[in-house]
Design a protein around this motif. Structure first.
Motif, PDB file in Angstrom:
ATOM      1  N   ILE A  36       0.841  -1.203   0.000  1.00  0.00           N
ATOM      2  CA  ILE A  36       0.000   0.000   0.000  1.00  0.00           C
ATOM      3  C   ILE A  36       0.871   1.246   0.000  1.00  0.00           C
ATOM      4  CG2 ILE A  36      -1.643   1.352   1.370  1.00  0.00           C
ATOM      5  CD1 ILE A  36      -2.870  -1.391   2.216  1.00  0.00           C
ATOM      6  N   LEU A  37       1.903   1.269   0.853  1.00  0.00           N
ATOM      7  CA  LEU A  37       2.775   2.439   0.904  1.00  0.00           C
ATOM      8  C   LEU A  37       3.512   2.650  -0.419  1.00  0.00           C
ATOM      9  CD1 LEU A  37       4.190   2.101   4.520  1.00  0.00           C
ATOM     10  CD2 LEU A  37       2.535   3.784   3.676  1.00  0.00           C
ATOM     11  N   SER A  38       3.922   1.579  -1.048  1.00  0.00           N
ATOM     12  CA  SER A  38       4.595   1.675  -2.339  1.00  0.00           C
ATOM     13  C   SER A  38       3.639   2.227  -3.400  1.00  0.00           C
ATOM     14  CB  SER A  38       5.115   0.299  -2.755  1.00  0.00           C
ATOM     15  OG  SER A  38       5.689   0.349  -4.030  1.00  0.00           O
ATOM     16  N   ALA A  39       2.412   1.737  -3.413  1.00  0.00           N
ATOM     17  CA  ALA A  39       1.416   2.219  -4.377  1.00  0.00           C
ATOM     18  C   ALA A  39       1.096   3.692  -4.132  1.00  0.00           C
ATOM     19  CB  ALA A  39       0.147   1.378  -4.307  1.00  0.00           C
ATOM     20  N   LEU A  40       0.981   4.075  -2.858  1.00  0.00           N
ATOM     21  CA  LEU A  40       0.723   5.481  -2.536  1.00  0.00           C
ATOM     22  C   LEU A  40       1.881   6.360  -2.985  1.00  0.00           C
ATOM     23  CD1 LEU A  40      -0.913   5.248   0.986  1.00  0.00           C
ATOM     24  CD2 LEU A  40      -1.939   6.229  -1.068  1.00  0.00           C
ATOM     25  N   ASP A  41       3.085   5.872  -2.809  1.00  0.00           N
ATOM     26  CA  ASP A  41       4.257   6.618  -3.246  1.00  0.00           C
ATOM     27  C   ASP A  41       4.247   6.784  -4.767  1.00  0.00           C
ATOM     28  OD1 ASP A  41       6.737   7.954  -2.723  1.00  0.00           O
ATOM     29  OD2 ASP A  41       7.781   6.162  -3.462  1.00  0.00           O
ATOM     30  N   ASN A  42       3.959   5.712  -5.483  1.00  0.00           N
ATOM     31  CA  ASN A  42       3.896   5.767  -6.949  1.00  0.00           C
ATOM     32  C   ASN A  42       2.760   6.658  -7.444  1.00  0.00           C
ATOM     33  OD1 ASN A  42       6.107   4.084  -7.287  1.00  0.00           O
ATOM     34  ND2 ASN A  42       4.862   2.238  -7.354  1.00  0.00           N
ATOM     35  N   ALA A  43       1.689   6.743  -6.661  1.00  0.00           N
ATOM     36  CA  ALA A  43       0.528   7.557  -7.037  1.00  0.00           C
ATOM     37  C   ALA A  43       0.599   8.953  -6.424  1.00  0.00           C
ATOM     38  CB  ALA A  43      -0.759   6.854  -6.607  1.00  0.00           C
ATOM     39  N   GLN A  44       1.741   9.294  -5.843  1.00  0.00           N
ATOM     40  CA  GLN A  44       1.957  10.605  -5.222  1.00  0.00           C
ATOM     41  C   GLN A  44       0.899  10.934  -4.178  1.00  0.00           C
ATOM     42  OE1 GLN A  44       2.103  12.969  -8.767  1.00  0.00           O
ATOM     43  NE2 GLN A  44       4.234  12.426  -9.177  1.00  0.00           N
ATOM     44  N   GLY A  45       0.527   9.922  -3.403  1.00  0.00           N
ATOM     45  CA  GLY A  45      -0.416  10.110  -2.304  1.00  0.00           C
ATOM     46  C   GLY A  45      -1.885  10.041  -2.695  1.00  0.00           C
ATOM     47  N   ASN A  46      -2.184   9.867  -3.961  1.00  0.00           N
ATOM     48  CA  ASN A  46      -3.567   9.820  -4.431  1.00  0.00           C
ATOM     49  C   ASN A  46      -4.124   8.408  -4.213  1.00  0.00           C
ATOM     50  OD1 ASN A  46      -5.834   9.400  -6.223  1.00  0.00           O
ATOM     51  ND2 ASN A  46      -5.285  11.336  -7.198  1.00  0.00           N
ATOM     52  N   ILE A  47      -5.100   8.293  -3.326  1.00  0.00           N
ATOM     53  CA  ILE A  47      -5.633   6.984  -2.962  1.00  0.00           C
ATOM     54  C   ILE A  47      -6.362   6.329  -4.129  1.00  0.00           C
ATOM     55  CG2 ILE A  47      -7.307   5.790  -1.497  1.00  0.00           C
ATOM     56  CD1 ILE A  47      -6.432   7.542   0.781  1.00  0.00           C
ATOM     57  N   THR A  48      -7.076   7.105  -4.917  1.00  0.00           N
ATOM     58  CA  THR A  48      -7.790   6.528  -6.057  1.00  0.00           C
ATOM     59  C   THR A  48      -6.806   5.924  -7.051  1.00  0.00           C
ATOM     60  OG1 THR A  48      -9.583   8.125  -5.769  1.00  0.00           O
ATOM     61  CG2 THR A  48      -9.445   7.009  -7.897  1.00  0.00           C
ATOM     62  N   GLU A  49      -5.727   6.643  -7.325  1.00  0.00           N
ATOM     63  CA  GLU A  49      -4.717   6.129  -8.248  1.00  0.00           C
ATOM     64  C   GLU A  49      -3.986   4.933  -7.648  1.00  0.00           C
ATOM     65  OE1 GLU A  49      -4.167   6.926 -11.447  1.00  0.00           O
ATOM     66  OE2 GLU A  49      -5.939   8.157 -11.216  1.00  0.00           O
ATOM     67  N   ALA A  50      -3.700   4.985  -6.350  1.00  0.00           N
ATOM     68  CA  ALA A  50      -3.041   3.854  -5.683  1.00  0.00           C
ATOM     69  C   ALA A  50      -3.928   2.616  -5.745  1.00  0.00           C
ATOM     70  CB  ALA A  50      -2.719   4.204  -4.228  1.00  0.00           C
ATOM     71  N   ALA A  51      -5.226   2.807  -5.560  1.00  0.00           N
ATOM     72  CA  ALA A  51      -6.164   1.686  -5.637  1.00  0.00           C
ATOM     73  C   ALA A  51      -6.148   1.075  -7.030  1.00  0.00           C
ATOM     74  CB  ALA A  51      -7.574   2.149  -5.259  1.00  0.00           C
ATOM     75  N   LYS A  52      -6.094   1.913  -8.061  1.00  0.00           N
ATOM     76  CA  LYS A  52      -6.027   1.405  -9.439  1.00  0.00           C
ATOM     77  C   LYS A  52      -4.761   0.586  -9.638  1.00  0.00           C
ATOM     78  CE  LYS A  52      -8.716   5.025 -11.678  1.00  0.00           C
ATOM     79  NZ  LYS A  52      -8.665   6.181 -12.600  1.00  0.00           N
ATOM     80  N   LEU A  53      -3.634   1.088  -9.118  1.00  0.00           N
ATOM     81  CA  LEU A  53      -2.368   0.362  -9.249  1.00  0.00           C
ATOM     82  C   LEU A  53      -2.429  -1.012  -8.578  1.00  0.00           C
ATOM     83  CD1 LEU A  53       0.176   3.248  -8.537  1.00  0.00           C
ATOM     84  CD2 LEU A  53      -0.238   2.115 -10.731  1.00  0.00           C
ATOM     85  N   LEU A  54      -3.157  -1.073  -7.456  1.00  0.00           N
ATOM     86  CA  LEU A  54      -3.267  -2.324  -6.706  1.00  0.00           C
ATOM     87  C   LEU A  54      -4.405  -3.217  -7.198  1.00  0.00           C
ATOM     88  CD1 LEU A  54      -2.723  -0.846  -3.138  1.00  0.00           C
ATOM     89  CD2 LEU A  54      -1.136  -2.328  -4.381  1.00  0.00           C
ATOM     90  N   GLY A  55      -5.237  -2.687  -8.087  1.00  0.00           N
ATOM     91  CA  GLY A  55      -6.382  -3.460  -8.572  1.00  0.00           C
ATOM     92  C   GLY A  55      -7.493  -3.562  -7.538  1.00  0.00           C
ATOM     93  N   LEU A  56      -7.637  -2.518  -6.716  1.00  0.00           N
ATOM     94  CA  LEU A  56      -8.650  -2.495  -5.650  1.00  0.00           C
ATOM     95  C   LEU A  56      -9.619  -1.345  -5.874  1.00  0.00           C
ATOM     96  CD1 LEU A  56      -6.253  -2.808  -2.569  1.00  0.00           C
ATOM     97  CD2 LEU A  56      -7.508  -4.660  -3.683  1.00  0.00           C
ATOM     98  N   TYR A  57     -10.782  -1.448  -5.243  1.00  0.00           N
ATOM     99  CA  TYR A  57     -11.695  -0.320  -5.193  1.00  0.00           C
ATOM    100  C   TYR A  57     -11.143   0.671  -4.168  1.00  0.00           C
ATOM    101  CZ  TYR A  57     -15.199  -2.987  -7.757  1.00  0.00           C
ATOM    102  OH  TYR A  57     -15.871  -3.695  -8.710  1.00  0.00           O
ATOM    103  N   PRO A  58     -11.263   1.972  -4.425  1.00  0.00           N
ATOM    104  CA  PRO A  58     -10.757   2.963  -3.475  1.00  0.00           C
ATOM    105  C   PRO A  58     -11.355   2.819  -2.072  1.00  0.00           C
ATOM    106  CG  PRO A  58     -11.234   4.011  -5.566  1.00  0.00           C
ATOM    107  CD  PRO A  58     -11.736   2.595  -5.662  1.00  0.00           C
ATOM    108  N   THR A  59     -12.631   2.461  -2.002  1.00  0.00           N
ATOM    109  CA  THR A  59     -13.241   2.309  -0.675  1.00  0.00           C
ATOM    110  C   THR A  59     -12.601   1.161   0.104  1.00  0.00           C
ATOM    111  OG1 THR A  59     -14.983   0.971  -1.694  1.00  0.00           O
ATOM    112  CG2 THR A  59     -15.477   3.305  -1.286  1.00  0.00           C
ATOM    113  N   TYR A  60     -12.239   0.088  -0.598  1.00  0.00           N
ATOM    114  CA  TYR A  60     -11.577  -1.032   0.072  1.00  0.00           C
ATOM    115  C   TYR A  60     -10.172  -0.630   0.507  1.00  0.00           C
ATOM    116  CZ  TYR A  60      -9.753  -5.644   1.119  1.00  0.00           C
ATOM    117  OH  TYR A  60      -9.170  -6.713   1.754  1.00  0.00           O
TER     118      TYR A  60
END
Length: 105
Positions: A36-60
């Motif tokens: 999660i921290l790696s995805a957030l770093d890659n998405a520059q803190g954007n949770i929606t983008e981090a969720a996309k990178l992880l293949g998750l829904y943002p709410t999850y």
């Protein structure tokens, strides 16, 4: 059969299994945090983008972050609550007032 074993072996096996199980769950928890921290770093803190990178829904992802105590990590990466406040004001979020809009904390 397990009941045929001496009690000392049964007790030793039970305590070892508990420790192994605890180690396993701690390892899974730490791996989730790292991903999660790696995805957030890659998405520059954007949770929606981090969720996309992880293949998750943002709410999850929000729920995972809350359960893994990662909300503070999000604020550190996004520069604190000021970024969230600026984002909320930019979209016309009236917290505390009955505007009929749904907003996330």
């Amino acid at each position: 059969m397990a009941e045929d074993l001496p009690e000392t072996i049964i007790e030793a096996g039970a305590s070892g299994a508990d420790e192994a199980g605890a180690d396993y769950f701690e390892a899974v928890k730490q791996t989730k945090k790292q991903l999660i921290l790696s995805a957030l770093d890659n998405a520059q803190g954007n949770i929606t983008e981090a969720a996309k990178l992880l293949g998750l829904y943002p709410t999850y992802l929000h729920r995972l972050m809350r359960n893994l105590d990662l909300k503070s990590a999000r604020h550190k990466q996004s520069g604190g609550g000021d970024a969230d406040a600026a984002k909320a004001s930019a979209v016309g979020d009236d917290r505390g007032r009955s505007s009929g809009k749904f907003s996330l904390p």
